[in-house]
Structure formats: structure tokens, C-alpha cells
Design a protein around this motif. Structure first.
Motif, PDB file in Angstrom:
ATOM      1  N   ILE A 232       0.834  -1.188   0.000  1.00  0.00           N
ATOM      2  CA  ILE A 232       0.000   0.000   0.000  1.00  0.00           C
ATOM      3  C   ILE A 232       0.871   1.240   0.000  1.00  0.00           C
ATOM      4  CG2 ILE A 232      -1.642   1.295   1.402  1.00  0.00           C
ATOM      5  CD1 ILE A 232      -2.480  -1.622   2.385  1.00  0.00           C
ATOM      6  N   HIS A 239       3.284   2.207   3.029  1.00  0.00           N
ATOM      7  CA  HIS A 239       2.698   2.033   4.351  1.00  0.00           C
ATOM      8  C   HIS A 239       2.927   0.603   4.805  1.00  0.00           C
ATOM      9  CE1 HIS A 239       0.088   2.389   7.770  1.00  0.00           C
ATOM     10  NE2 HIS A 239      -0.576   1.334   7.363  1.00  0.00           N
ATOM     11  N   ALA A 246       0.864  -4.727   7.188  1.00  0.00           N
ATOM     12  CA  ALA A 246      -0.115  -4.119   6.291  1.00  0.00           C
ATOM     13  C   ALA A 246      -0.096  -4.815   4.945  1.00  0.00           C
ATOM     14  CB  ALA A 246       0.181  -2.634   6.116  1.00  0.00           C
ATOM     15  N   GLY A 247      -1.247  -5.165   4.438  1.00  0.00           N
ATOM     16  CA  GLY A 247      -1.334  -5.802   3.135  1.00  0.00           C
ATOM     17  C   GLY A 247      -1.144  -7.308   3.156  1.00  0.00           C
ATOM     18  N   LEU A 249      -2.750 -10.089   3.108  1.00  0.00           N
ATOM     19  CA  LEU A 249      -4.141 -10.470   2.920  1.00  0.00           C
ATOM     20  C   LEU A 249      -4.367 -11.978   2.986  1.00  0.00           C
ATOM     21  CD1 LEU A 249      -5.076  -8.133  -0.081  1.00  0.00           C
ATOM     22  CD2 LEU A 249      -5.135  -7.652   2.364  1.00  0.00           C
ATOM     23  N   MET A 252      -6.549 -13.063   5.737  1.00  0.00           N
ATOM     24  CA  MET A 252      -7.721 -12.223   5.983  1.00  0.00           C
ATOM     25  C   MET A 252      -9.008 -13.008   5.728  1.00  0.00           C
ATOM     26  SD  MET A 252      -8.707  -8.728   3.979  1.00  0.00           S
ATOM     27  CE  MET A 252      -8.915  -9.641   2.440  1.00  0.00           C
ATOM     28  N   SER A 255     -15.487 -12.945   2.473  1.00  0.00           N
ATOM     29  CA  SER A 255     -16.890 -13.310   2.300  1.00  0.00           C
ATOM     30  C   SER A 255     -16.998 -14.639   1.563  1.00  0.00           C
ATOM     31  CB  SER A 255     -17.586 -12.208   1.502  1.00  0.00           C
ATOM     32  OG  SER A 255     -18.911 -12.568   1.238  1.00  0.00           O
ATOM     33  N   ILE A 263      -6.298 -17.943  14.640  1.00  0.00           N
ATOM     34  CA  ILE A 263      -5.615 -17.755  13.368  1.00  0.00           C
ATOM     35  C   ILE A 263      -4.119 -18.011  13.474  1.00  0.00           C
ATOM     36  CG2 ILE A 263      -5.223 -15.289  13.733  1.00  0.00           C
ATOM     37  CD1 ILE A 263      -6.251 -16.902  10.414  1.00  0.00           C
ATOM     38  N   PRO A 325     -12.289  -5.821   0.408  1.00  0.00           N
ATOM     39  CA  PRO A 325     -12.018  -5.136   1.684  1.00  0.00           C
ATOM     40  C   PRO A 325     -10.930  -4.083   1.542  1.00  0.00           C
ATOM     41  CG  PRO A 325     -12.057  -7.517   1.982  1.00  0.00           C
ATOM     42  CD  PRO A 325     -12.096  -7.275   0.518  1.00  0.00           C
ATOM     43  N   VAL A 329     -11.509  -0.201   2.484  1.00  0.00           N
ATOM     44  CA  VAL A 329     -10.748   0.400   3.573  1.00  0.00           C
ATOM     45  C   VAL A 329      -9.925   1.595   3.092  1.00  0.00           C
ATOM     46  CG1 VAL A 329      -8.884   0.019   5.231  1.00  0.00           C
ATOM     47  CG2 VAL A 329     -10.683  -1.675   4.975  1.00  0.00           C
TER      48      VAL A 329
ATOM     49  N   VAL B 254     -18.367  -9.147   4.100  1.00  0.00           N
ATOM     50  CA  VAL B 254     -17.673  -9.716   5.252  1.00  0.00           C
ATOM     51  C   VAL B 254     -17.838 -11.222   5.287  1.00  0.00           C
ATOM     52  CG1 VAL B 254     -17.763  -7.695   6.748  1.00  0.00           C
ATOM     53  CG2 VAL B 254     -19.715  -9.249   6.658  1.00  0.00           C
ATOM     54  N   VAL B 321     -15.406  -9.309  12.971  1.00  0.00           N
ATOM     55  CA  VAL B 321     -15.390  -9.774  11.588  1.00  0.00           C
ATOM     56  C   VAL B 321     -15.308  -8.578  10.631  1.00  0.00           C
ATOM     57  CG1 VAL B 321     -16.798 -10.836   9.794  1.00  0.00           C
ATOM     58  CG2 VAL B 321     -16.537 -11.960  12.004  1.00  0.00           C
ATOM     59  N   ALA B 324     -11.699  -7.040  10.959  1.00  0.00           N
ATOM     60  CA  ALA B 324     -10.575  -7.879  10.534  1.00  0.00           C
ATOM     61  C   ALA B 324      -9.950  -7.413   9.209  1.00  0.00           C
ATOM     62  CB  ALA B 324     -11.010  -9.336  10.442  1.00  0.00           C
ATOM     63  N   PRO B 325     -10.757  -7.131   8.184  1.00  0.00           N
ATOM     64  CA  PRO B 325     -10.132  -6.696   6.933  1.00  0.00           C
ATOM     65  C   PRO B 325      -9.362  -5.398   7.098  1.00  0.00           C
ATOM     66  CG  PRO B 325     -12.438  -7.261   6.586  1.00  0.00           C
ATOM     67  CD  PRO B 325     -12.210  -7.263   8.058  1.00  0.00           C
ATOM     68  N   LEU B 326      -9.892  -4.486   7.877  1.00  0.00           N
ATOM     69  CA  LEU B 326      -9.186  -3.230   8.103  1.00  0.00           C
ATOM     70  C   LEU B 326      -7.825  -3.494   8.732  1.00  0.00           C
ATOM     71  CD1 LEU B 326     -10.719   0.032   9.408  1.00  0.00           C
ATOM     72  CD2 LEU B 326      -8.677  -0.831  10.494  1.00  0.00           C
ATOM     73  N   ALA B 328      -6.092  -6.308   8.580  1.00  0.00           N
ATOM     74  CA  ALA B 328      -5.218  -7.007   7.646  1.00  0.00           C
ATOM     75  C   ALA B 328      -4.667  -6.050   6.595  1.00  0.00           C
ATOM     76  CB  ALA B 328      -5.980  -8.145   6.957  1.00  0.00           C
ATOM     77  N   VAL B 329      -5.439  -5.054   6.230  1.00  0.00           N
ATOM     78  CA  VAL B 329      -5.010  -4.150   5.158  1.00  0.00           C
ATOM     79  C   VAL B 329      -4.046  -3.083   5.664  1.00  0.00           C
ATOM     80  CG1 VAL B 329      -5.783  -2.403   3.519  1.00  0.00           C
ATOM     81  CG2 VAL B 329      -7.023  -4.548   3.717  1.00  0.00           C
ATOM     82  N   ILE B 330      -4.370  -2.439   6.781  1.00  0.00           N
ATOM     83  CA  ILE B 330      -3.484  -1.348   7.185  1.00  0.00           C
ATOM     84  C   ILE B 330      -2.697  -1.602   8.464  1.00  0.00           C
ATOM     85  CG2 ILE B 330      -4.827   0.414   6.001  1.00  0.00           C
ATOM     86  CD1 ILE B 330      -5.880   1.270   8.720  1.00  0.00           C
ATOM     87  N   VAL B 361      -7.358 -12.407  13.308  1.00  0.00           N
ATOM     88  CA  VAL B 361      -6.312 -11.806  12.456  1.00  0.00           C
ATOM     89  C   VAL B 361      -4.977 -11.850  13.181  1.00  0.00           C
ATOM     90  CG1 VAL B 361      -7.695 -10.258  11.031  1.00  0.00           C
ATOM     91  CG2 VAL B 361      -6.931  -9.526  13.288  1.00  0.00           C
TER      92      VAL B 361
END
Lengths: 402, 402
Positions: A232, A239, A246-247, A249, A252, A255, A263, A325, A329, B254, B321, B324-326, B328-330, B361
Motif C-alpha cells: 500500500i 505504508h 499491512a497488506g 491479505l 484475511m 466473504s 488464526i 475489503p 478500507v 464480510v 469480523v 478484521a479486513p481493516l 489485515a489491510v493497514i 487476524v
DNA sequence: CGAAAAGTAAGGAAACTTTCCTTATTAGAG
DNA sequence: CTCTAATAAGGAAAGTTTCCTTACTTTTCG
């Protein structure tokens, strides 16, 4: 708080810095041209060049008599190395300060032999330096890219179960002190996630670079090869995240998949269980495409025209679910697709992914294929090392001349 | 590229700027103290104060005789307004340049009457200004916070179906030109997402502010009240996203929910269908907690001790839930929880959410409750307006004195 | 040969620093 | 209670650093 008071010598630092920046971006320049670009007057530009030349950072190109002398960054003022670590081998690239490649070597990992990471890096660097005619202590900085994320707090490498020998908690410290002999200077060493380096490469050399039609400072890179990862870039800067994750995935929850609990113990579940190489290979076989690995199967589907569409469509939908996601985000302007599998899917897969993604999230980022066919991780490592090195040289100049 | 050449007058600009910054952060200062803080010498600090005083940005506190004179930012040098727009009403807060509140009013939205947004803003501002004894043209900047996201490209407000009258595509332009009479200066007007403003408030006044035990520059704010939203702060700066949609998690697909296709037509599905107020109210009732709204029901559960745990546990898992994506992403350092429902859940819900999130996560960000009980959106709007206004005043000083 | 461009030298302007002096407050001694 | 010395604030003068403008010389090229 700015602790630096606005004293006149700050000015010279600023000007020296931008001058070197311009020289390394725009190639050789005359004093007059440099003056025009920086906004400084001709005499000031002259003084500036004299200073930089005396500091050894800049040299005049040999010119006849009194024609306008061209100055450029002196290539030998610094050397940097980039290393791409994969389970199979270490690739090393050496460059001078101008970014010119002066050596490139590869060191295969022998089967069944788990050697210490520091030893292997030293070996690889020594070989590459010998090929270039320099020595390891002459390197200013080494950037190592691998499929894992070093935790900025501790330095430990996480998310990298596939790289034995790289989990020593003291690895960063050891890399910084054990690469050279006792009385020789140690190069600075950074360990960085490979996808992050690919993102740096995109930004300095790839589709989002300055001047490109898709130039942008806020984007994500989705890498799918052996593993899944994203990088990112926000406001032109990478970032990494607080723990360097970060990133990441792969784990993650997505859906359509059942939630994986606990985990840290469970290695299955999450995005990788639908978009990772094993899952895709299985999917491809069920749709009638085979190959030794997932990328090959996807490539065959992409080249098969309409026959390949069912596979690509299903794959695109799966990947869109994982990308959704990220889009919700950070709402990036652009997502660069790279890594063996996405490159294999090519334009057909990209189109299907775009459509699938736009169907399930509200922002509509552009999806583009990376144009960096050749060793994006190595290129990013070199870029990263050069950027840092330039920074340091500028600061040293300033301090030295104060 | 820095187009600004390092000419000596750049120095003065830099110094003026940091001086004003220090004055507004640290309150009244003597010339000597300012010199020490900026690193400048006494005479220079004196000259600097004289300049700022002449420009009307700074004034001396009345002091007797020859004691050290204290200088402070002149409160009346600028005024700003913050507006919090909800379906029920417009709240307005007026502050002077030092951040002191000089008026606070509220304008209820009449039922069934959809009035033009510009008219309502003008009405609300006029009333507030009258209460403070100033006029609307004296305002330097107005920041409007609402539950939607203005697209930075077009200025149109998205994600805000609940605010009729706010969807005029020319709204930003009209707000900038139709608030005052013909020959009077128009205040600058920004429209901003309310959760983003809450994040700004957290960073300048809340748990992540400078000097706080949890000070940090990379964090997210999760807001759950009537709607669901997140704000993302990276490297101390708000990240809005390319279309302004960063953090709009409501429609994000999600895990555990079926995928919603054709997302621009379908208003159901995604995170809001499990974590939004209607879904939570329904969940609460099924667990035996009732209330006129979801927040009330959650509050009762949080205050019910062990009896409330089943509801809170289920709620925590749902929210985890979505979070979690937030994560994992940032991979943020910290997530601040705010909004009516999360405040209602309080510490018990926070603890359960933390555990549930850490179970699904890999990064483990800290979750903390916001301490800004009172009007975080208004506070953020004021902070944002003040920050911008200070910037502009600094630049004007520079230009004026060059 | 003359014009244009490159390099150089001298004088000046803007910003900051150091140093010294005056003045007022404050604390302590007689 | 009064006087004196230390302290701190404000101000002025001289000096530094950095850059700019202007003018001049040298070289190349049409």
C-alpha cells in the motif's frame, strides 16, 4: 517540532540537496541549467557545484576546452546492493550511485541444507562484489527483499514460514555487523517485504511513476504468485503497518468462506484458501486446465480464448472478493496487478477482475497490469537502497561543510 | 520538486511559521522563551515578534512596566465555525483563533420540510454569529461534518442517503459563494465526513494526541452509531481515499455473509447487515434486551453484568469480523472505538472485541474507547478549520512582508 | 569578425548571530 | 526599612553567512 532553526546554513543544505536530486533525476547538467532548475543564480550554482565536486559527489564530464562543462553524479561515490530471497535462490544486483547495474549474480539454495541466512547473504554479496570489482565494505546499503514482513518493533521476520534460516530474532542486528571483517565499515542493511519492494519499483519505474499516464501517489499493488500479498502506497510513501503486516491479505477472512478462528495456529482459511496457488491449481483442474503450477494453468486459460473464460471468471470473482475489503478500507486510485499468476492471467483476467470488483464495492479503482516484467523485487530493492543512500550522502555533505 | 529556491527570505517564512505554531500550541510566551524554543537568537526573536504583531496575528498581554512581556496569538485575528449535520439538526460551534468557543447553537430540522442545504447553513451560521457578536463574513473557514463522504474529484456527497437536500452536485461551489452578501468576503467552506472529523479530534484532543500515553500517528477510528464508518490516519494525516470512500465499511462484504452483487443498487448486505443499528437491535431483542434503539439495548446489556455477556459476545464477534479486513489491510497501531453504540457497550464490549479480533487476524492492534464524550464531530470540525486557517495566515504573513 | 554563452569577480541585500549596554525587577544584607 | 548586587529583558551595533545583481573576460560558433 522543528528543532532546526532557520539559520542561513539551512539554506545551503536545502539547495545542495535539491541540486543533487536534480542531477540524479535529470542526468548531466551544466551549471547554468542547474541554476535555472533550482531557481538559483549563476554564481550561486557555480559555488554549489564546486562544493559538491570537492565532496566527491559530483564530477565534470571530460569536455574540450571552454565549452559548457557538464556535471553528473559521480557513479563511484556510493554502491548499493539489492537481494531477492526466494526459497530456491538468492539473486543479487549491484548498482552504482547513478543506478547503473554493475553486477548481477544468483546463488542457488542447495537442497536439504539449511544454512544460516547471514552466511548466505555474505557469500552472495562477496561473489557479486568480486564480479563488479569492488568489495563488500564499499557497499553503502544492502536491501533484502523476501516473502515475509519484518516487524519494525522487533526486527523479527513474520509471515515467512517458507524461508528456513531466516527466523533468528537477532537477524537484523547480525546482518548489520557480521557481513564484513572487523575493522571494515559495515553496509547498512534493510530487510523488506518483497511486495513492498515491488510497489517501490512501480512508483519509481513502473506504471505509477512520475510522468507516466497513470502517475499516482495513492495506490495498492496486488501480488499473487506463490503467495498472496498486497502493498500500500499512500501519499507517495509505502505504508508498512505497525507490525509490518499491512497488506498481508493471505489470512484475511473473506466473504463466502467460513471464519477461521485461532488464526495463529491454523494455517488454512482466509483469502489464500480461495486465491492461493494450491486452491487455484485445484480450481483450474476442475475446469479442465492443467499445468505444473497454478500460473501455467492460468496462462493456458488466458490464451485459450472463450474456452478459458469459465476458469478466469471464477478466478476473477474470487480475487475480487479478496480485493473488496482493501478497496473499502483505503479506496485507492489504482491497483497494480503483478506476480506470476496475475501476469499469467494477463489482460483477460484483468478485465474480468475489474468487472467483478466493481460489482461488489462502491469505489471503482482502476486495475492495471504491471509493466515491470523483469525482477520487480530486485529493482525495488535497488531503488529503495539508492533513495536512502542519497539521503545520507546529502546530509553528510551538509554536516561536513558546515 | 521544490520550486522554492533557498533564498534568505525563505528562512523568515520558516521561522515565522514555527513561531506562530509554538505560540498557539504552548500559549503565551516571552520573546526570550520563543527564541529558545525556535533555536533563534534573542534579537531575531524580537524582530519576529514585531513583525507578527504588526501583522495583527499576535498581541502582547498587558504587563506592568518592564517585566517580561508575554505575547500570545490574538484571538480575534480569525474566527472559524464547525457544523455537525445530522438528520435531526445542525449544531454550530464558533471559535476564535485560539480555539476558545465563542458561541454554540443548534438548529432543528423541521419535519417534512426539505429545505435547501445552503439556506439552512446560512441560517445556522447567521444565528451563531449573532450570538457571538460577529458577522458571517468575518469567518475565515467553515467546516461541515456529515455522515457521508464528499468525492474530492467532483465535490458531490456520497454514502449519504439519509440527508435530503445535500445532494446538489454544485453544493461545494454554492456553499463557497452563497453564504454572504455580494460585496462581502466568503468564508472558505469544507465538507467532510463526520467520522474523519472525529478522527481529527482524537488526534488533537483525544487518546492519540501528542503527549498522551497512547499518542500515535497511525490509527483507525471505528464509529458505530446510526451508521457504520471508519476513519484512517496514516503518518498523522487523514486518509480520505481517491473517491473519499476510505473507511466506508458499511457495504464491505464480510466473512459469514453471502456476497452482495450489484452493490450500487442493493442497499442491503455487507458489514452493516450484521453490525448496523437495525441488525443489532434485532440481535439484542433475540437475546432478551430491548430498548428504543440499538445503543440503549447494548447499554443495558453492558450494565447487566454476566446476564449481558451472550449479547455482547455475539456483537463483539460480529464487529471483529468487520474490523478484521481493516486490520489485515493497514495493520494500525491502535483502533479508537466511538459512536453511540460502541460507547454504550463500553469497557465490557471493548474487551470482548479485542479478544474476538485477536482470534481471527494476526496483527494485534490495541482497541481503546474514545475519551471524547462531548461532540467529537464538532471538535474535529473546529480543529480542522483552525489548522487550515493557521496555515493560510502564516502564508499571508510571508507574502505580505516579502 | 561579432554574437552568444560560460565562467568569474565585485558590490550589495536579506537574514541571522554575537556582543555590549541600559533599565527594571528582585532578593539579600546591613 | 533601605541600599546594593544579581538577574533578566529589551535594544543597538558590528559581523557572518548566503544569495543576488551587475559587469567583465574568455571561448565557441555562425
Amino acid at each position: 517540532m522543528d528543532q532546526v532553526p532557520g539559520t542561513p546554513s539551512l539554506l545551503r543544505a536545502i539547495n545542495d540537496r535539491t541540486a543533487l536530486q536534480l542531477l540524479s533525476e535529470q542526468g548531466p547538467l551544466t551549471r547554468a541549467r542547474l541554476g535555472a532548475l533550482t531557481g538559483l543564480s549563476k554564481p550561486t550554482a557555480t559555488q554549489l557545484m564546486d562544493r559538491l565536486e570537492a565532496a566527491g559527489l559530483v564530477e565534470a564530464l571530460p569536455g574540450e576546452g571552454r565549452t559548457a562543462r557538464l556535471y553528473r553524479v559521480r557513479p563511484g561515490a556510493a554502491y548499493v546492493a539489492g537481494i531477492d530471497v526466494t526459497p530456491a535462490r538468492l539473486r543479487v544486483r549491484l548498482c552504482d550511485l547513478t543506478g547503473e547495474i554493475i553486477a548481477e549474480t544468483s546463488l542457488a539454495t542447495p537442497r536439504r541444507e539449511v544454512k544460516d541466512a547471514v552466511d548466505r547473504v555474505r557469500e552472495a554479496l562477496t561473489e557479486a562484489c568480486a564480479a563488479a570489482g569492488i568489495t563488500v565494505p564499499q557497499l553503502n546499503r544492502v536491501v533484502i527483499g523476501l516473502g515475509g514482513a519484518p516487524d519494525p518493533q522487533t526486527g523479527r521476520i513474520r509471515y515467512a514460514p517458507h524461508l528456513p534460516g531466516w527466523h533468528d530474532p537477532n537477524l537484523p542486528a547480525r546482518l548489520r555487523s557480521e557481513l564484513t571483517g572487523q575493522n571494515e565499515p559495515d553496509p547498512a542493511v534493510d530487510v523488506e517485504n518483497d511486495v513492498n519492494l515491488a510497489a517501490i519499483a512501480e512508483q519509481s519505474l513502473g506504471v505509477t511513476r512520475k510522468g507516466a499516464p497513470l502517475e499516482c501517489r495513492d495506490f495498492a499493488v496486488l501480488w499473487i504468485g506463490d503467495g498472496i500479498g498486497a502493498a500500500i502506497v499512500i501519499d507517495g510513501r509505502l505504508h508498512r503497518g505497525y507490525t509490518g503486516g499491512a497488506g498481508e491479505l493471505g489470512y484475511m477472512p473473506v466473504s463466502g468462506q467460513p471464519l477461521t478462528r485461532n488464526i495463529r495456529r491454523n494455517v488454512n482459511g482466509g483469502f489464500q484458501s480461495i486465491g492461493g496457488a494450491p486452491a487455484v491449481l485445484k480450481l483450474a483442474r476442475s475446469k479442465g486446465f492443467s499445468g505444473s503450477d497454478a500460473a501455467t494453468a492460468v496462462r493456458r486459460a488466458a490464451e485459450a480464448g472463450p474456452l478459458g473464460t469459465p476458469l478466469l471468471q471464477e478466478l476473477a470473482e474470487r480475487l475480487a472478493v479478496g480485493l473488496a475489503p482493501l478497496v473499502a478500507v483505503i479506496d485507492p486510485e489504482l491497483i497494480v496487478l503483478t506476480g506470476a499468476m496475475l501476469q499469467a492471467g494477463g489482460e483477460p483476467l484483468r478485465e474480468l477482475m475489474t468487472a467483478a470488483l466493481h460489482d461488489i464495492v462502491i469505489p471503482r479503482p482502476k486495475l492495471v497490469l504491471s509493466e515491470l516484467a523483469e525482477a520487480p523485487v530486485l529493482a525495488g530493492a535497488i531503488e529503495s537502497a539508492l533513495a536512502q543512500t542519497k539521503q545520507e550522502l546529502f546530509d553528510n555533505t551538509r554536516r561536513g561543510n558546515r
